[in-house]
Design an enzyme around this catalytic site. Structure first.
Site, PDB file in Angstrom:
ATOM      1  N   ALA A 188     -10.291   6.948 -21.954  1.00 18.24           N
ATOM      2  CA  ALA A 188     -11.238   7.839 -21.281  1.00 18.24           C
ATOM      3  C   ALA A 188     -11.104   9.295 -21.731  1.00 18.24           C
ATOM      4  CB  ALA A 188     -11.062   7.729 -19.768  1.00 18.24           C
ATOM      5  N   SER A 222     -13.617  -3.046 -15.694  1.00 15.89           N
ATOM      6  CA  SER A 222     -13.822  -4.374 -16.280  1.00 15.89           C
ATOM      7  C   SER A 222     -15.193  -4.919 -15.878  1.00 15.89           C
ATOM      8  CB  SER A 222     -12.704  -5.325 -15.828  1.00 15.89           C
ATOM      9  OG  SER A 222     -12.695  -5.412 -14.419  1.00 15.89           O
ATOM     10  N   CYS A 260      -9.343   1.752  17.776  1.00 17.03           N
ATOM     11  CA  CYS A 260     -10.325   2.772  18.173  1.00 17.03           C
ATOM     12  C   CYS A 260     -11.137   3.312  16.993  1.00 17.03           C
ATOM     13  CB  CYS A 260      -9.626   3.911  18.912  1.00 17.03           C
ATOM     14  SG  CYS A 260      -8.544   4.922  17.865  1.00 17.03           S
ATOM     15  N   HIS A 306     -15.120   1.991  -2.722  1.00 19.73           N
ATOM     16  CA  HIS A 306     -14.063   1.119  -2.196  1.00 19.73           C
ATOM     17  C   HIS A 306     -13.104   1.836  -1.253  1.00 19.73           C
ATOM     18  CE1 HIS A 306     -14.736  -1.856  -5.783  1.00 19.73           C
ATOM     19  NE2 HIS A 306     -15.646  -1.966  -4.852  1.00 19.73           N
ATOM     20  N   TYR A 322       0.828  -1.215   0.000  1.00 18.49           N
ATOM     21  CA  TYR A 322       0.000   0.000   0.000  1.00 18.49           C
ATOM     22  C   TYR A 322       0.856   1.257   0.000  1.00 18.49           C
ATOM     23  CZ  TYR A 322      -4.439  -2.263  -0.179  1.00 18.49           C
ATOM     24  OH  TYR A 322      -5.510  -2.975  -0.639  1.00 18.49           O
TER      25      TYR A 322
END
Ligand code: OAD
Ligand code: ZN
Length: 246
Positions: A233, A191, A132, A121, A69
């Protein structure tokens, strides 16, 4: 459908819709240099989701999950919104677009200026305390992995949805509302295989909306769309923008 015919069809749909929603996936951010998950060069070609993107993987090896990550957070923080993101933001300002539903965790729609963005997501630049529940904005990838909560010392986890987890309830509710009330949905760069997100274009279609797909490749959704635009796009949205504005 030929390129020109599909483009004309898409314009016709947009001009005859009073509520248009965009549903986006990793493909819209690939032009910003953020790798997609599937297809050539996709993350799932090189990495195994069950080792990196499940609650079990995190329990087994939080350091490994965080290293992956941290690398992705670095990519996202150095990326800029694309022309496609910016056109969607402007269309919202011009009231041509009601909002964006996204599977992406990169925050690029908001950085481009989109205001109504439903994040299905989560957000990769946010961490959440496993103890916490406190949430922490990350301005840089964590230097030490796994990072811990400043308040309670428990492990932080990326605030994203992993395989096997449910979607944030409010986001899902809003996404279903937008999808079932729009007249047209622009399905961009996905997809369309990850559920429940992939259900949204089907919900829209079942409620009578027309579907426009923007994707250089065919997808499992392609045979159900009204206008398939086989382009990237930014190319597709600028072509539409030019015709709509001209
Ligand atoms: P995928 O990686 O599955 O699909 C990306 C899609 O973008 C593919 O269909 C490509 O053909 C298309 N594409 C590539 N370049 C493009 C471009 N320039 N313009 C338009 N489209 C392009 O990404 P998603 O469908 O978003 O889940 O993946 C869905 C979910 O799977 C993600 O949200 C993630 C992943 O596991 C979670 O993080 C929970
Ligand atoms: Zn805590």
């Amino acid at each position: 459908m030929a390129y020109d015919a599909a483009l004309r069809k898409a314009v016709d749909i947009l001009q005859n819709s009073s509520s248009v929603v965009a549903f986006t996936g990793a493909g819209i951010s690939s032009e910003a240099g953020i790798p997609t998950f599937r297809g050539s060069g996709g993350l799932w070609e090189r990495f195994r989701p069950e080792e990196l993107a499940t609650p079990e993987a995190f329990e087994r090896d939080p350091e490994r999950v965080w290293r992956w990550y941290a690398w992705r957070i670095g990519i996202v923080l150095s990326a800029e919104p694309t022309l496609a993101h910016r056109i969607l933001a402007r269309w919202e300002d011009e009231e041509l677009l009601a909002g964006v539903i996204t599977q992406n965790v990169d925050g690029l729609h908001q950085r481009a200026g989109s205001r109504r963005v439903v994040e299905l997501h989560g957000r990769i630049t946010r961490a959440r305390c496993t103890g916490c529940g406190r949430s922490v904005e990350l301005e840089a990838p964590p230097e030490e992995v796994p990072p811990r909560c400043g308040a309670c010392g428990s492990l932080l986890r990326p605030d994203v949805v992993w395989f096997g987890e449910s979607l944030p309830e409010d986001a899902w509710r809003e996404a279903v509302e937008l999808s079932s009330s729009c007249d047209a949905m622009l399905v961009i760069g996905t997809s369309a295989v990850v559920y429940p997100a992939a259900q949204l274009p089907l919900i829209a279609k079942a409620a009578g909306a027309k579907l426009i797909e923007v994707n250089p490749e065919e997808t499992v959704l392609s045979r159900r769309v009204d206008a398939p635009l086989r382009m990237g796009a930014s190319e597709a949205l600028s072509a539409l923008d030019e015709i709509l504005g001209g």
